[in-house]
Write an enzyme that holds these catalytic residues in place. Structure first.
Site, PDB file in Angstrom:
ATOM      1  N   ALA A   5     -37.065 -32.659  -4.131  1.00  0.00           N
ATOM      2  CA  ALA A   5     -37.850 -31.424  -4.076  1.00  0.00           C
ATOM      3  C   ALA A   5     -37.293 -30.340  -4.994  1.00  0.00           C
ATOM      4  O   ALA A   5     -36.093 -30.074  -5.008  1.00  0.00           O
ATOM      5  CB  ALA A   5     -37.885 -30.889  -2.643  1.00  0.00           C
ATOM      6  N   CYS A   6     -38.206 -29.726  -5.761  1.00  0.00           N
ATOM      7  CA  CYS A   6     -37.848 -28.555  -6.560  1.00  0.00           C
ATOM      8  C   CYS A   6     -38.807 -27.440  -6.186  1.00  0.00           C
ATOM      9  O   CYS A   6     -39.639 -27.584  -5.292  1.00  0.00           O
ATOM     10  CB  CYS A   6     -37.866 -28.866  -8.057  1.00  0.00           C
ATOM     11  SG  CYS A   6     -39.479 -29.211  -8.761  1.00  0.00           S
ATOM     12  N   ASP A   7     -38.713 -26.329  -6.879  1.00  0.00           N
ATOM     13  CA  ASP A   7     -39.510 -25.164  -6.523  1.00  0.00           C
ATOM     14  C   ASP A   7     -41.006 -25.436  -6.634  1.00  0.00           C
ATOM     15  O   ASP A   7     -41.764 -25.202  -5.704  1.00  0.00           O
ATOM     16  CB  ASP A   7     -39.107 -23.970  -7.388  1.00  0.00           C
ATOM     17  CG  ASP A   7     -39.459 -22.642  -6.747  1.00  0.00           C
ATOM     18  OD1 ASP A   7     -39.605 -22.591  -5.511  1.00  0.00           O
ATOM     19  OD2 ASP A   7     -39.572 -21.653  -7.481  1.00  0.00           O
TER      20      ASP A   7
END
Length: 88
Positions: A5-7
């Site tokens: 997960a990233c932004d």
């Protein structure tokens, strides 16, 4: 189920998930690996890998998943360490 997960859930996490997915397949593990935005992590995730700057946001979601933090989505030794742990 492993979520990287990233932004935004499109750039760095997609590259990280692709790299990890190849390692999972090479290890012969039948584990789903995908990417997502921090705000859209599925509730059935078992492991969430995210940048250390996003870890608090992930933890605030109240997921039951193990949260692993990294500083770089590509080329991190954390993926190999996780594969070794999952194979054990």
């Amino acid at each position: 189920k492993i979520i990287v997960a990233c932004d935004a859930g499109m750039g760095s996490s997609a590259m990280g998930a692709s790299s990890l997915k190849k390692k999972v397949q090479a290890a012969g593990l039948a584990i789903e690996v995908t990417n997502a935005a921090v705000d859209n992590i599925p509730k059935d995730a078992d492991i969430v890998i995210t940048h250390e700057s996003l870890a608090e946001r992930v933890k605030q979601k109240g997921l039951q998943a193990e949260v692993i933090t990294i500083t770089n989505f590509v080329g991190t030794p954390v993926y190999d360490e996780l594969i070794a742990k999952l194979k054990a």
